[in-house]
Design a protein around this motif. Sequence first.
Motif, PDB file in Angstrom:
ATOM      1  N   ARG A 160       0.840  -1.201   0.000  1.00 25.45           N
ATOM      2  CA  ARG A 160       0.000   0.000   0.000  1.00 25.45           C
ATOM      3  C   ARG A 160       0.875   1.252   0.000  1.00 25.45           C
ATOM      4  O   ARG A 160       0.595   2.230  -0.695  1.00 25.45           O
ATOM      5  CB  ARG A 160      -0.929   0.025   1.217  1.00 25.45           C
ATOM      6  CG  ARG A 160      -2.033  -1.007   1.163  1.00 25.45           C
ATOM      7  CD  ARG A 160      -3.184  -0.612   2.079  1.00 25.45           C
ATOM      8  NE  ARG A 160      -3.884   0.536   1.495  1.00 25.45           N
ATOM      9  CZ  ARG A 160      -4.776   0.443   0.517  1.00 25.45           C
ATOM     10  NH1 ARG A 160      -5.101  -0.737   0.024  1.00 25.45           N
ATOM     11  NH2 ARG A 160      -5.346   1.513   0.029  1.00 25.45           N
ATOM     12  N   ASP A 199      -6.255   0.917  -6.925  1.00 29.12           N
ATOM     13  CA  ASP A 199      -7.544   1.023  -6.236  1.00 29.12           C
ATOM     14  C   ASP A 199      -8.267  -0.318  -6.232  1.00 29.12           C
ATOM     15  O   ASP A 199      -8.793  -0.751  -5.197  1.00 29.12           O
ATOM     16  CB  ASP A 199      -8.385   2.085  -6.960  1.00 29.12           C
ATOM     17  CG  ASP A 199      -9.715   2.350  -6.293  1.00 29.12           C
ATOM     18  OD1 ASP A 199      -9.713   2.904  -5.176  1.00 29.12           O
ATOM     19  OD2 ASP A 199     -10.757   1.998  -6.882  1.00 29.12           O
ATOM     20  N   LEU A 202      -5.642  -3.590  -4.599  1.00 25.10           N
ATOM     21  CA  LEU A 202      -5.028  -3.614  -3.270  1.00 25.10           C
ATOM     22  C   LEU A 202      -6.086  -3.851  -2.206  1.00 25.10           C
ATOM     23  O   LEU A 202      -7.139  -3.217  -2.231  1.00 25.10           O
ATOM     24  CB  LEU A 202      -4.328  -2.280  -2.977  1.00 25.10           C
ATOM     25  CG  LEU A 202      -2.965  -2.089  -3.615  1.00 25.10           C
ATOM     26  CD1 LEU A 202      -2.440  -0.701  -3.307  1.00 25.10           C
ATOM     27  CD2 LEU A 202      -1.993  -3.135  -3.100  1.00 25.10           C
TER      28      LEU A 202
ATOM     29  N   GLU B 334      -7.807   6.214  -0.132  1.00 22.41           N
ATOM     30  CA  GLU B 334      -7.083   5.232   0.685  1.00 22.41           C
ATOM     31  C   GLU B 334      -7.911   4.808   1.900  1.00 22.41           C
ATOM     32  O   GLU B 334      -7.912   3.647   2.290  1.00 22.41           O
ATOM     33  CB  GLU B 334      -5.733   5.821   1.102  1.00 22.41           C
ATOM     34  CG  GLU B 334      -4.780   5.952  -0.084  1.00 22.41           C
ATOM     35  CD  GLU B 334      -3.523   6.770   0.210  1.00 22.41           C
ATOM     36  OE1 GLU B 334      -2.678   6.884  -0.695  1.00 22.41           O
ATOM     37  OE2 GLU B 334      -3.397   7.299   1.333  1.00 22.41           O
ATOM     38  N   LEU B 336     -11.131   4.661   2.111  1.00 21.75           N
ATOM     39  CA  LEU B 336     -12.296   3.856   1.735  1.00 21.75           C
ATOM     40  C   LEU B 336     -11.907   2.640   0.899  1.00 21.75           C
ATOM     41  O   LEU B 336     -12.754   2.020   0.260  1.00 21.75           O
ATOM     42  CB  LEU B 336     -13.321   4.701   0.985  1.00 21.75           C
ATOM     43  CG  LEU B 336     -13.957   5.840   1.789  1.00 21.75           C
ATOM     44  CD1 LEU B 336     -15.074   6.508   0.997  1.00 21.75           C
ATOM     45  CD2 LEU B 336     -14.501   5.347   3.123  1.00 21.75           C
ATOM     46  N   ALA B 337     -10.633   2.311   0.876  1.00 15.45           N
ATOM     47  CA  ALA B 337     -10.171   1.135   0.148  1.00 15.45           C
ATOM     48  C   ALA B 337     -10.774  -0.127   0.772  1.00 15.45           C
ATOM     49  O   ALA B 337     -11.107  -0.117   1.965  1.00 15.45           O
ATOM     50  CB  ALA B 337      -8.650   1.065   0.188  1.00 15.45           C
ATOM     51  N   PRO B 338     -10.913  -1.212   0.032  1.00 11.48           N
ATOM     52  CA  PRO B 338     -10.488  -1.366  -1.352  1.00 11.48           C
ATOM     53  C   PRO B 338     -11.531  -0.827  -2.341  1.00 11.48           C
ATOM     54  O   PRO B 338     -12.693  -0.664  -2.002  1.00 11.48           O
ATOM     55  CB  PRO B 338     -10.376  -2.887  -1.497  1.00 11.48           C
ATOM     56  CG  PRO B 338     -11.419  -3.413  -0.563  1.00 11.48           C
ATOM     57  CD  PRO B 338     -11.448  -2.453   0.605  1.00 11.48           C
ATOM     58  N   ALA B 339     -11.054  -0.586  -3.528  1.00 10.85           N
ATOM     59  CA  ALA B 339     -11.903  -0.198  -4.655  1.00 10.85           C
ATOM     60  C   ALA B 339     -12.724   1.046  -4.360  1.00 10.85           C
ATOM     61  O   ALA B 339     -13.893   1.132  -4.727  1.00 10.85           O
ATOM     62  CB  ALA B 339     -12.803  -1.358  -5.065  1.00 10.85           C
ATOM     63  N   ALA B 340     -12.102   2.030  -3.697  1.00 11.31           N
ATOM     64  CA  ALA B 340     -12.835   3.266  -3.381  1.00 11.31           C
ATOM     65  C   ALA B 340     -13.293   3.964  -4.651  1.00 11.31           C
ATOM     66  O   ALA B 340     -14.427   4.423  -4.755  1.00 11.31           O
ATOM     67  CB  ALA B 340     -11.954   4.191  -2.551  1.00 11.31           C
TER      68      ALA B 340
END
Lengths: 208, 382
Positions: A160, A199, A202, B334, B336-340
Motif C-alpha cells: 500500500r 484502487d 489492493l 485510501e 475507503l479502500a479497497p476499490a474506493a
Amino acid sequence: MSAATGVSAPPGHRRLYAAARDEGPAAALRALLARHGPHALDGGAAGHAVLPEPAGPVDGRVLRHYPPPAGPVILVRRVPDAAPPAPPDPPALLWIRLGLTAGLRTATLDRLGERASGDGTILMHQLVKAQAAEAYAGELELTAHAASLAPAGATTARLRHLHSQITRTDRAWLRLLGAHGFLRTGPGGVAEVSELLADVYLPAEEER
Amino acid sequence: MNGDARLAALRDRAREWGDQFRAAAPELDRDPDAVHRYLDLPGVRHLSTYGTPREYGGRPLRVGPCAFEGTGAVEHVVVLEELARGDAGLTLAAPGPSMSGVLVDKLADPAQRAEYYTRIVGEPTWTCFALTEPGHGSDASAMETMLRPGADGRLVLSGRKRYVGNAARAQLAVVFARTGSGPLGVTAVLVDTGCAGYRAEPLDTLGLRGAQLGAVTLDDLPVEPERVLGRHLSPVRRGMWACVQVFNRLRPGVAALALGIAGAAHAYVVEQRPAARGAARDRIEELGHRIEATRSLVLRAAAEVDATGDGHLASAAKARACALAEEVTLAGCELLAPAARASHPLLDKLARDARGVEFMEGTRNIQHLNLFPGLRAGRATG
C-alpha cells in the motif's frame, strides 16, 4: 533496466515493466493475462476487474471505459455470485505501475523539452528542473525498494505504501505537464488507469 | 448583524444550493450538456447574474435581513466553496459573468458594460475567458493570438486558445490578444461567439467535465474597434496590468473551489466511515483540521484582495487549497479502500476534479513565483 539507473525489474517482470513503459496499460495487462492466464485480473479486492479490450466474454457488468493511450481498458464489476478468484500477482501489478510511471516521466520530459520558454525550454527552468529531479528521485527510491522486496516482505502495508508513493510521484509529473496532463487522451489518462489498478487490486489497509 | 454572522447566513444559504448541485453532479459528469436542465436551480440562477451592477439590472442577494451585492471577494469565496462542495463542475458550468465579468468590471467603458450586462441579465448567457494558448499556457508575454487592423476600419483577430472553460457554449468571449510587442501590447476584446471566425470544440478532460474546457480557433474574426476592452484607458492600464489585477481577484475563487472539493471528499469519508478508529480516525480528523486552516487562509486572501487588490495571499491560498484538494481526495480513496474509486463514483469524481483546479489561473509553480516577491517584501504576512 528501469529509469536508466542500474535498478532493474526482476527478470520475471521485465516484460511487464517494458510493456507498461513503452506501450501503456492495455498492453501491459494483456501481457499479464498471457503470462498468468485469462482470469489473472479477475481478483479485485471488492469484486472488480480492470481488463484490456477486447476482453472476451466478461463475467460481470462493464462500469467504465478508458480510451487510448491508457486503453482501451474497461472497469468491470463481477457478478456477485461468481467464485472469488485469486488476487493478481502483487509484484506484477507493482512493476506494471512502475513501468507506467517511467512512461509518464518520458512523456513529460519530451513535452517540456520541446516547449519554448524565453531563450530555452520549459524543462530548463530551475524550478522545473528541481521538481523533475524530485519526482525522479522518488521514482528511483520506489524502483529500488520494489526490486529489493522478497516475497515474504511484500506485506499489504508495504505494498500500500509503495502504491501510494507511485500515485504521488505520477501526480508530480502530471503537475509539470500543466493542463495537458488533465486530458483523458493524454498522459493523465494513463496515470488515471494506473491509479485505478491500485484502487481495484489492493486490499484494505485494515479491518473495519 | 456583524460580519461573521452575515457570512454564516450566506454560507448556510449557499450550502443549501450546493446540496442541490450534488444531486446534479453525476449526470453532468457524464453529459456536460445536461447543464441546460439545471438552469433553474437557485445556485445556478445566482451565478448567472452574479456581480451585475444595480444600474444594469443586478439585484442583491437577500438572506434574512442581509443584502449581498456580489461585489466582494469574501462573499464570493464563501458561495463558491459551498457550491463546489456540491459540485465544482456545475459551479463552473453555470452561465454568467464568471471570469470574464471580472475583466469587464475592471476595463469596460460604459457602452461595453451596458451591452455586456444587458445580455447577462436578459437570459442565461455563457461567457468565457480565453487567455491560455496551446504552446504557451497562460504566459501572456508569449501570447501569439494577434489583433491587427483590417482593411475596412475594423480589427482582425486570429490565433488559437486552449483549456478555456465553457468555450463551446459561450455566447460572449473575452479574448486576450497581442497588438504589439511587450507588456503594453496585450489587450482584450469582447467577442460575440456567433461571429464568423469563432470556432470552439470541447476537450475530453478527466474531471470538471461540466465546465467543458475547450479549444478555440479564431480565424480572421472581425472585431469592431469599440469592442476592445479598456479602449478609453491607457495601454498601461489595459494590458498586462489588467491581467494581473484580474487574476488577483480570481485566485481566491479558484482556491474556494478547491476547498469545496476537499470539503466534499472529507464529508463523504466521514459519512462512509462513522466508526473509524485509531490511525484512520486520526487521519480523518487531521484532514478536517487542514481544511479549516486553508479556509482561514482563503478568507484572509479574499479580504486582502477586497481591501488592497494585492494578490500575494491569493497566490498562497490558491496553491495551498489545490494541494489540499489533491491530498484529501487521495487520502479519501485510501481510507475507503479497497476499490474506493471503483465503488464510490462521487469520490472518484472528486479525485478527478481535484486535479483540474491545479491548472486554473496558474499552476502551483506560478503561484509560488507570485508569492516570492511578497515574501521578500514582507507583504504576505502584513
